[in-house]
Write a protein that holds these residues in place. Sequence first.
Motif, PDB file in Angstrom:
ATOM      1  N   GLN A   1       0.815  -1.298  -0.001  1.00 10.23           N
ATOM      2  CA  GLN A   1      -0.212  -0.020  -0.042  1.00 10.23           C
ATOM      3  C   GLN A   1       1.038   1.373  -0.142  1.00 10.23           C
ATOM      4  O   GLN A   1       1.635   1.644   0.924  1.00 10.23           O
ATOM      5  CB  GLN A   1      -1.000   0.139   1.049  1.00 10.23           C
ATOM      6  N   LEU A   2       0.857   1.938  -1.081  1.00 11.01           N
ATOM      7  CA  LEU A   2       1.734   3.302  -1.345  1.00 11.01           C
ATOM      8  C   LEU A   2       0.781   4.251  -0.853  1.00 11.01           C
ATOM      9  O   LEU A   2      -0.369   4.555  -0.594  1.00 11.01           O
ATOM     10  CB  LEU A   2       2.055   3.427  -2.489  1.00 11.01           C
ATOM     11  N   ALA A   3       1.670   5.511  -0.180  1.00 14.28           N
ATOM     12  CA  ALA A   3       1.089   6.562   0.455  1.00 14.28           C
ATOM     13  C   ALA A   3       2.035   7.711   0.171  1.00 14.28           C
ATOM     14  O   ALA A   3       3.017   7.792  -0.199  1.00 14.28           O
ATOM     15  CB  ALA A   3       0.978   6.453   1.754  1.00 14.28           C
ATOM     16  N   MET A   4       1.497   8.838   0.555  1.00 11.99           N
ATOM     17  CA  MET A   4       2.486  10.284   0.348  1.00 11.99           C
ATOM     18  C   MET A   4       2.277  10.999   1.739  1.00 11.99           C
ATOM     19  O   MET A   4       1.095  11.167   2.082  1.00 11.99           O
ATOM     20  CB  MET A   4       2.331  11.019  -0.804  1.00 11.99           C
ATOM     21  N   THR A   5       3.206  11.740   2.179  1.00  8.33           N
ATOM     22  CA  THR A   5       2.872  12.716   2.874  1.00  8.33           C
ATOM     23  C   THR A   5       2.273  13.850   2.413  1.00  8.33           C
ATOM     24  O   THR A   5       2.224  14.267   1.405  1.00  8.33           O
ATOM     25  CB  THR A   5       4.088  13.000   3.718  1.00  8.33           C
ATOM     26  N   ALA A   6       1.384  14.364   3.014  1.00  8.18           N
ATOM     27  CA  ALA A   6       0.345  15.315   2.654  1.00  8.18           C
ATOM     28  C   ALA A   6       0.199  16.554   3.357  1.00  8.18           C
ATOM     29  O   ALA A   6      -0.759  17.260   2.949  1.00  8.18           O
ATOM     30  CB  ALA A   6      -1.115  14.671   2.571  1.00  8.18           C
TER      31      ALA A   6
ATOM     32  N   ARG B   1      -1.798  10.502   2.855  1.00 10.28           N
ATOM     33  CA  ARG B   1      -2.612  10.023   2.139  1.00 10.28           C
ATOM     34  C   ARG B   1      -2.471   9.019   1.300  1.00 10.28           C
ATOM     35  O   ARG B   1      -1.235   8.751   0.762  1.00 10.28           O
ATOM     36  CB  ARG B   1      -3.323  11.189   0.933  1.00 10.28           C
ATOM     37  N   LYS B   2      -3.132   7.885   1.109  1.00 10.71           N
ATOM     38  CA  LYS B   2      -2.889   6.739   0.342  1.00 10.71           C
ATOM     39  C   LYS B   2      -2.811   7.144  -1.092  1.00 10.71           C
ATOM     40  O   LYS B   2      -3.873   7.735  -1.595  1.00 10.71           O
ATOM     41  CB  LYS B   2      -3.940   5.690   0.647  1.00 10.71           C
TER      42      LYS B   2
END
Length: 688
Positions: free
Chosen positions: A602-607, A685-686
């Motif tokens: 499951q990839l995500a980014m700091t938002a 956020r994913k």
Amino acid sequence: MKHIKKGSLLVVVFTLAFTMLLKTQTAQADNHDDITGTLETEMREAVKRGILLGYGDGKYGQEEHVTRAQFAAFIQRALSLPEAQSNFKDVTPNMTLAASVNAVAGAGIMQGVSTEFFNPDALITREQVAMTIENALVYSKMELVKKEILFSDAGLMTSGTKLAIFHAINYGIVNGMPNDNGTMRFEPKSNATRAQAAAFIIRFLTAKENYVPPVVNPVPVPEPTPIPTPIPEPEPPIDTTKYYNATLKDGQLVKGLSEYTTYVAANSAFRNNPSAKAIYKGNEMIQIKEGLAYAKHYTPGSATVIYSDSTFSRQVSYIQYGRELKLLESNDRYVKVQAGGTIGFAKQSEIEYIPQELITNKDYYMPSSTGVLIHFTYNHANKSFGFGGYQIGPAPTFMMNLQKYFSQDGVNFYHENGTFAGQHYPYFQYLSARTKTNYTAEELDLYISDRLQTVSTKYPTALTTSKLIGLGAFLKEVESIYNVNALFILSAAMHESDSGMSVNAQTKNNLFGIKVFDSTPQDGETYTKPEDSVVAFVTRYVNLNYGPPTGLYAKGLAPGNKTSGMNVHYASDPNWGAKIAQYMWRGDALLGYKDSGVNAKQLAMTAHNGVINVRSTPEVRSDNLLFTYKAKDLGVNISFGYPLVILEETIGTDGYTWFKVLSDQNPPADFGWIREKDANFTLVRKIK
């Protein structure tokens, strides 16, 4: 890739008593061979003319693919080309078709893949056949006239390929293939079959035999009385301190006669004149109303630097010469551009412009007929798409096959009319290098062998001399010790060293372009063995400089782009991260999708563009802070923070959702916890 070797044709001369029997058998051959189908007429004519030789027993292999040497033989027989000599190292005198290869090369009808190699066993594609036919037209002194057809896969062709196809279409030599919706496709990258090759050549010969050269001035025309040509007034010299507005005339920008002593005056006139397309300061274009920008070659080997503000106080990235930038605004002091997902500023001296009306080509993305997304990058300085596109991976569902899409950052995609199409994060491009590949050392070596088989068309000795051979076990050992994905390391080496065959790889055991710069490509560190450069890449670059939170160039520990990940600083090529990711995807596809299939993370980014804390437990305490992500520009559409891999999630004692993520640190922690939100901001956020 294996090819069937043709047996030599044994010609048996019968005595006169068997002549009639031979003729009878020949007459009956049509009923006992494998030549049937759409191109049967052309194939039989090619056999009749001695251009196409069979394998015996009525076998002509109409659906078999044709090698470069075989097509050279077809052309040589069709045109009865004279003998010639060549210096190709892979065309030896004892090779069956050596004389044919040398003849077509000597006639200028086919060239080698380089000055030293012809690559005779490589399969020839339909576009390469079209280019060869164009050269045959020139050799036969036939006028090149183009007849254009709109192909649905025209985006897969270079301008030179299109022109060659159009020249052949004019003479009825090549055709397209109908799509279900009534449009036509050419399939330029598909390998040509023996039937297609025979058809192309027979149609070419028919056109040649029926060709009537154009008659030029059949009736003598009296010479007109010469009229003295007035000597034009010399153009006034351009004052490099003055400003000029320019308009379009006959497809070119022409400066007006008015001079402006200040930029303010020139800009005011520029905005009030609908016909004005550009502002020049002296001979330097500094502003356009609409169009694009690209990185300028202001000194040999230089890259265009992107800064955080218009005072050029802090560098945020840099871009390779000739590569495209989205132009946002400009004045006499700076140029505001989008590079990847980053909006920043460049110096006027480092930017070139192309007004909208003069744009002929630009970067684009296109899903292939099989749904693989391909990125075609255009170098505006060289006016070339180079060697074609590179594969991104599976196209997202919002894209239609064989349709063009445009994106500056490779994540946010737009239609040709400028409307938003959708967002797509290529999996391996934003996968943390802290993950472990599921492939064994043996499987990595299998991928290396497969890759070397592919590049052996360019490097005939690759299977025995590549510096990647046998690295699988060492890469897995490095993955275990230094906590960096072995497939990522291998993919970076494949890209940076041209699969272990680059000069730096071969002479210096340098697989990663370490200390090789655009301005000095001949430089680079030397290592005793390839394994040493692997350790240097992982310890001195990935872990030391590119890993948050303390790395000097820490923007996220994934390949990324020019806004997020290692690509921000590692290479001037804005698509470096995407090209590394393509090799990861290629290996994954070859070996069974063990990394991106059911095992996908499951990839995500700091938002959040402020600091973000990573903790050892899912709670806010004074004693559990592992490290802090620094404040970061999130890019266009808030699309790019620090790439993360979420391992699990839970509801903390504070009532918030917490994500357990792989730690970019190495060491001390393998993972940490980040809260999804706080009272004011979404923090994570994913994306996958």
